[in-house]
Design an enzyme around this catalytic site. Structure first.
Site: not given
Ligand code: NDP
Ligand code: 2IT
Length: 451
Positions: A90, A111, A114, A126, A165-166, A209, A240, A383
Site C-alpha cells: 500500500k 511506507q 508508517k 510506492k 495519490g502522492d 493527511t 494536498n 486509505s
Molecule cells: P502535491 O503535488 O499536492 O503538492 C506538493 C507541493 O509541493 C506543491 O505545492 C508543489 O509546488 C510543492 N513542490 C513540489 N516539488 C517541489 C520542489 N521541487 N520545490 C519546491 N516545492 C515543490 O503533493 P502532496 O501534497 O500530496 O504531497 C506533499 C508531500 O506529502 C510529499 O512529500 C508526499 O510524499 C507527502 N505525503 C502525501 C500524502 C498524501 O496523501 N497526498 C500522504 C503522506 C505524505 P507546486 O504547487 O508549484 O507544484
Molecule cells: O506517503 C503516503 O503515505 C501517501 N502518499 C499516501 C499513500 C496511500 O496509500 O494513501
C-alpha cells in the site's frame, strides 16, 4: 562491527547511487540500535535487516503516450513492492520529473513503517513515474494515466497492491487510472484509494493527511503541556497536504503565516485564507503569485530558478513549522533560523522533508519533532479506511471517517511516545515511531518464516 552497522555499510556500498534511500535507511537504523542490540543473534541469523532493506519486488516499465501535437512521449514507470508482512502493498504514486528508483525506494521503505504504525493491515509500497504533469492538458494527463495503468494493472489488485495519490497525483489522475484498470481487468474493486466519491472513494480522504498532521501535532503539544490554540504556523508546499493542514490549523485557532510552491512563497500577516489557496492551487492549478492579487496585505517572493528549497518560509517567526512540500527542504541553516526564532514544534507533513542533521539540531535544542512516518500517516490510514468501506460495499459518513482518523493519529502519537520511553529516549518521537513500526513488521516476518 555490530550487525546494524554491517548492514548499513552494505546498503551504502550497494546503493551508492540512491542517496535518498541511504538517508531513509540511515535515519531508521540509527534509532533502532537498542532494539537490534537486544535481539542481535536472532535478527542476524534470520537476516531481518537485510530482508527489510531489500524490496520484495521492483517493477520498471516503459510508458509511451501521444501528446496533443501527435508526438510520442516515453517515460519510465515504477512500482516498488517493498514489504507485505502485515498486509497487501500500500502506498502512493508520485508523478514528477525527478522520480527515479532510489526516490521510490526511500518512499517505499518509509511506507512500511508508517503503515505499520496506522494499526491497519497494510504492507508498504510506492510507485510513480518521471512524467512531469506541469503544463500538460487534461487529455495528455488522461493518455499518460491510461498508458501507465496498461502495464501496472497486471501487478496490482485489491488484495495484492493498492496504490494511491502522492506528489503530482491527485483525484483526477486516480480517476483516469481507475477507469483504465477496470477496462483491462473487467473487475470493479478497490484497487486504488483516493477515488472520487461516486465510485468508491472515501469521504475525508482528500483532507486526511493535512487533518491528521494537525491531530498529531495537537496531541504532541498537549502531552507536553502546551495548548495549540492561539499559536502561529508556517507551512511549506501548497498542495494536498498543505491546504488541508492550513484548514485544520485554522479550525484549531492556529494562524498560518506562510506557505510555498515551486516558484515562490507567500507571507500573509492576517493568516493564510485556505479557501483562496485551495481555489488557486487545487481548482485553477496555478501559481501562488495569484494569492497576493486578492489579499493586498500579503507578500509574494519568487524563488531563484530551479531552487527546490523553502528557505524563505523558514525565516518567518512562528510557533510551529509544518513542512508539507517535498523531501530535504529543511536543512541545518533553516533549522538554526527556526530555533533562533523560538519554534516550539516541527511536524512533518511531507516524507523526509528534514535532513538528518537538521532533525538532530531540533532535538538537541528541545524542539518537539514529529517524523513524517508518524505525523503524515493520516493519509494512508484513511486509505485503509477506504479499503474497508470498499470491501463491505458501504460508505461511512464524513464524521465517522474523521473520528476514526483522529483516534488513529492519537494512537500513533502514543505508540511512538511509549516506545521512546520504553527504550529510555523520552521525547524522541523519531526513535519511538521507528521502533514501534519496526516491531510489528518484524514479528510478522519472523512468524512467516524465510520469505
Ligand atoms: P502535491 O503535488 O499536492 O503538492 C506538493 C507541493 O509541493 C506543491 O505545492 C508543489 O509546488 C510543492 N513542490 C513540489 N516539488 C517541489 C520542489 N521541487 N520545490 C519546491 N516545492 C515543490 O503533493 P502532496 O501534497 O500530496 O504531497 C506533499 C508531500 O506529502 C510529499 O512529500 C508526499 O510524499 C507527502 N505525503 C502525501 C500524502 C498524501 O496523501 N497526498 C500522504 C503522506 C505524505 P507546486 O504547487 O508549484 O507544484
Ligand atoms: O506517503 C503516503 O503515505 C501517501 N502518499 C499516501 C499513500 C496511500 O496509500 O494513501
Amino acid at each position: 562491527m555490530s550487525y546494524l552497522d554491517e548492514v548499513l555499510d552494505s546498503v551504502k556500498e550497494k546503493h551508492a547511487s540512491q542517496p535518498l534511500f541511504i538517508q531513509a535507511v540511515t535515519e531508521v537504523f540509527e534509532t533502532l540500535k537498542p532494539v537490534i542490540e537486544a535481539n542481535e543473534e536472532l535478527y542476524r541469523r534470520e537476516a531481518i535487516l537485510e530482508r527489510l532493506v531489500e524490496p520484495e519486488r521492483q517493477i520498471i516499465f516503459r510508458v509511451p503516450w501521444v501528446d496533443d501535437n501527435g508526438q510520442v512521449q516515453v517515460n519510465t514507470g515504477y512500482r516498488v513492492q517493498f514489504n507485505s508482512a502485515i498486509g497487501p502493498y500500500k502506498g502512493g504514486l508520485r508523478l514528477d520529473k525527478s522520480v527515479n528508483l532510489g526516490m521510490l525506494k526511500f518512499l517505499g521503505f518509509e511506507q512500511v513503517f508508517k503503515n505499520s504504525l496506522t494499526t491497519l493491515p497494510m504492507g508498504g509500497g510506492k510507485g510513480g513515474c518521471d512524467f512531469n504533469p506541469k503544463g500538460k492538458s487534461d487529455r495528455e494527463i488522461m493518455k499518460f494515466c491510461q498508458s501507465f495503468m496498461t502495464e501496472l494493472y497486471r501487478h496490482i489488485g485489491a488484495d495484492t497492491d493498492v496504490p494511491a495519490g502522492d506528489l503530482g497525483t491527485g483525484g483526477r489522475e486516480i480517476g483516469y487510472m481507475f477507469g483504465q484498470y477496470k477496462r483491462l481487468k473487467n473487475v470493479y474493486e478497490g484497487v486504488l484509494t483516493g477515488k472520487g466519491l461516486s465510485f468508491g472513494g472515501s469521504l475525508a480522504r482528500t483532507e486526511a493527511t493535512g487533518y491528521g498532521l494537525l491531530y498529531f501535532t495537537k496531541e504532541m503539544l498537549e502531552c507536553n503541556g502546551k495548548d495549540i490554540k492561539g499559536m502561529t504556523a508556517t507551512v511549506s508546499g501548497s498542495g494536498n497536504v498543505a491546504i488541508y493542514a492550513i484548514q485544520k490549523a485554522e479550525q484549531m485557532g492556529v494562524k498560518t503565516l506562510a506557505c510555498s510552491d515551486r516558484k515562490g512563497w507567500i507571507y500573509d500577516p492576517d493568516g493564510i485564507d485556505y479557501k483562496i489557496l485551495k481555489d488557486i492551487k487545487e481548482v485553477k492549478r496555478t501559481s501562488l503569485e495569484e494569492y497576493v492579487k486578492v489579499r493586498p496585505n500579503a507578500k509574494y517572493t519568487a524563488k531563484a530558478e530551479g531552487d527546490n528549497m523553502d528557505h524563505g518560509v523558514w525565516t518567518v517567526k512562528a510557533d510551529i513549522a509544518l513542512p508539507c512540500g517535498r523531501e530535504n527542504t529543511i536543512d541545518i541553516e533553516d533549522a538554526k533560523n527556526l530555533v533562533a526564532n523560538g519554534v516550539i514544534a516541527v511536524a512533518e507533513g511531507a516524507n523526509m522533508p528534514t535532513t538528518i542533521e537538521a532533525t538532530k539540531y531540533f532535538q538537541a535544542n528541545g524542539v518537539m519533532f514529529a517524523p513524517g512516518k508518524a505525523s503524515n500517516a493520516g493519509g494512508v490510514a484513511t486509505s485503509g479506511l477506504e479499503m474497508s468501506q470498499n470491501s463491505e460495499r458501504l460508505s461511512w459518513s464524513f464524521e465517522e471517517v474523521d473520528s476514526k482518523l483522529h483516534d488513529i493519529m492519537v494512537s500513533i502519537f502514543h505508540a511512538a511516545d511509549d516506545a521512546a520511553k520504553k527504550y529510555g529516549m523520552e521525547g524522541n518521537y523519531v526513535a519511538g515511531a521507528n521502533i514501534a513500526g519496526f516491531e510489528k513488521v518484524v514479528n510478522a516476518m519472523l512468524a512467516q518464516g524465510v520469505c
